[in-house]
Design an enzyme around this catalytic site. Structure first.
Site, mmCIF file in Angstrom:
data_model
loop_
_atom_site.group_PDB
_atom_site.id
_atom_site.type_symbol
_atom_site.label_atom_id
_atom_site.label_comp_id
_atom_site.label_asym_id
_atom_site.label_seq_id
_atom_site.Cartn_x
_atom_site.Cartn_y
_atom_site.Cartn_z
ATOM 1 N N TYR A 10 42.721 37.361 31.154
ATOM 2 C CA TYR A 10 43.071 36.036 31.372
ATOM 3 C C TYR A 10 42.229 34.394 31.890
ATOM 4 C CZ TYR A 10 47.031 38.750 32.251
ATOM 5 O OH TYR A 10 47.707 39.741 32.001
ATOM 6 N N ARG A 149 41.294 26.906 38.417
ATOM 7 C CA ARG A 149 42.332 26.069 38.718
ATOM 8 C C ARG A 149 43.488 26.226 37.477
ATOM 9 N NH1 ARG A 149 40.164 20.652 41.189
ATOM 10 N NH2 ARG A 149 39.762 21.696 43.101
ATOM 11 N N VAL A 150 43.444 26.979 37.722
ATOM 12 C CA VAL A 150 44.681 26.922 36.322
ATOM 13 C C VAL A 150 46.175 27.855 36.939
ATOM 14 C CG1 VAL A 150 42.905 26.523 34.733
ATOM 15 C CG2 VAL A 150 43.733 28.980 35.129
ATOM 16 N N LYS A 201 37.317 26.706 46.813
ATOM 17 C CA LYS A 201 38.028 28.106 45.522
ATOM 18 C C LYS A 201 39.393 28.586 46.641
ATOM 19 C CE LYS A 201 39.917 30.487 42.234
ATOM 20 N NZ LYS A 201 41.423 29.864 41.297
ATOM 21 N N ASN A 205 44.291 28.242 47.651
ATOM 22 C CA ASN A 205 45.906 28.497 47.206
ATOM 23 C C ASN A 205 45.794 29.427 48.394
ATOM 24 O OD1 ASN A 205 45.554 29.067 44.768
ATOM 25 N ND2 ASN A 205 43.777 30.131 44.146
ATOM 26 N N ARG A 208 48.437 26.708 49.762
ATOM 27 C CA ARG A 208 49.792 26.921 49.309
ATOM 28 C C ARG A 208 50.273 28.251 49.520
ATOM 29 N NH1 ARG A 208 49.238 27.664 42.748
ATOM 30 N NH2 ARG A 208 51.220 26.679 42.776
ATOM 31 N N CYS A 255 46.002 35.078 42.335
ATOM 32 C CA CYS A 255 45.148 33.611 42.939
ATOM 33 C C CYS A 255 45.876 33.938 44.431
ATOM 34 C CB CYS A 255 45.384 32.519 42.165
ATOM 35 S SG CYS A 255 44.892 32.872 40.657
ATOM 36 N N ARG A 324 51.104 40.390 37.339
ATOM 37 C CA ARG A 324 50.305 40.892 38.426
ATOM 38 C C ARG A 324 50.839 40.517 39.910
ATOM 39 N NH1 ARG A 324 45.021 38.140 36.646
ATOM 40 N NH2 ARG A 324 46.605 36.604 35.864
#
Length: 401
Positions: A10, A149-150, A201, A205, A208, A255, A324
């Site tokens: 991905y 970071r997408v 990284k 996440n 969030r 993520c 996922r």
């Protein structure tokens, strides 16, 4: 410049395609022969808007070619999975294997970049591995960590325009990696050390995840208190320094639902809030499934028959086909296993078919069902008209009732 991307998933494939489109001669490597074959025919093996056309152009121009193993290059970018061994302990064996495969090709002046999500200290461990096998390259190659970071569904744009954090094992490595990404990254690039970049990284996440956990916990409290959580959050957000997120049926994706465990596994005592947020978000999916089952039981007692239940959505977030770590998929599985004699209508408008579930058109399911459980707030669902003759369980704010 020649660049070799290890892993065409991905993130690896879109990045390889973008690099090839910006003049870099790219070798894509994947252990799956079907992926190698599809890429070389200009096709992609997952859905991402605009990517297949770019892939086709890159292949036809000769700038992108896929192989089963590495080819001699100037830069090696490792973008392989980092799964869990068990009990949410990260497994970096894929990263290690990727490093081992490029060892015979590494030469003085080469750049090696790890993009895979990794525990803190992984880049340094890979440096030790390289220099233990090839001590002559000590201080003669460049090694950095650079996470992506997408947002799935907007990957191409964000790989180009988002800011990037680069962590080198030394200053020279960070600068060398920066020069590579400047070929195609239009966002700002911030250089730091490898450990900070690795934790950055994970921090993004985990942060969030914590914020979503607060909203999900509020939704459970509001259900018990008889309060509309959507109205509550809207009113609370009128405060100039409050910005509460929207609750949902849990947290999914590769993520936010995964990266916090890279912190909690290594720092179990210190990461109390991060660990609890993971528990809350996992519990929310369980809570949703229990709410559906109890509603079905009440319907049966009241009407004397089993209800027709529409389970609306399977993907991990709205308007994508990616399933996922999806809490919706967990809820569907749990509810169907617990009540296998009921009539379930499974809906996911972003995929044509599923290997386990028979899919139903969302309009047909909404019209037919007695109980409608919205698990994902797809745009199609928001176009439906609220029906007072249905029992609607709105876990993700489709109607915000």
């Amino acid at each position: 410049m020649k660049a070799c991307f290890i892993g065409l998933g991905y993130i690896g494939l879109p990045t390889a395609v973008i690099a090839a489109g910006n003049g870099i001669e790219v070798t894509g490597v994947d252990i799956n022969p079907e992926i190698v074959k599809s890429v070389n025919s200009g096709k992609i093996h997952f859905s991402e808007p605009g990517l297949e056309e770019m892939c086709r152009k890159a292949v036809s121009s000769g700038k992108l070619k896929a192989y089963a193993g590495p080819q001699t290059s100037d830069a090696y970018i490792i973008v392989v999975p980092t799964p869990f061994k068990g009990n949410h302990e990260p497994d970096i064996s894929y990263v290690e294997s990727a490093v081992i495969t490029i060892l015979p090709y590494l030469k003085e002046g080469d750049l090696c970049i790890i993009e895979s999500t990794c525990p803190v200290g992984t880049t340094e461990k890979m440096a030790e591995l390289i220099f233990s096998e090839k001590p002559d390259l000590k201080d003669k190659i460049y090694l950095s960590y650079c996470p992506e970071r997408v947002l799935p569904g907007n990957t191409v744009y964000e790989l180009i325009h988002n800011d990037r954090v680069i962590g080198g094992i030394n200053k020279e490595s960070a600068e060398k990696a920066e020069s590579f990404y400047k070929h195609f990254v239009k966002g700002d690039i911030y250089k730091t050390n490898a450990r900070t970049a690795e934790l950055c990284k994970l921090t993004e996440n985990a942060s969030r995840d914590v914020q979503i956990a607060f909203a999900n916990e509020l939704s459970i409290i509001c259900e018990k208190a008889g309060i509309n959580v959507w109205e509550l959050i809207e009113l609370a957000n009128k405060h100039p320094r409050v910005n509460i997120l929207q609750p949902g049926s849990g947290v999914g994706g590769h993520c936010i639902a995964v990266d916090p465990y890279f912190i909690t596994s290594e720092f179990p005592v210190e990461s109390q809030l991060i660990g609890k947020a993971r528990e809350i978000n996992n519990y929310k999916a369980f809570w949703c499934s229990e709410k559906i089952l109890s509603t079905m039981k009440d319907f049966n007692l009241r009407e004397g028959r089993e209800p027709v239940v529409a389970l609306m959505g399977l993907s991990f977030k709205p308007n994508i086909e990616d399933l996922r770590e999806s809490p919706a998929k967990y809820i569907v599985s749990k509810v169907m296993q617990a009540h296998n004699n009921a009539d379930f209508l499974i809906v996911e408008p972003n995929i044509e078919a599923h290997k386990v579930y028979k899919l139903t058109d969302y309009g047909e399911a909404y019209e037919t069902a007695d109980i409608v459980a919205f698990l994902v707030a797809h745009n199609e669902f928001k176009n439906l008209e609220y029906r007072n003759d249905k029992i609607i369980l709105d876990f993700c704010g489709v109607f915000k009732k």
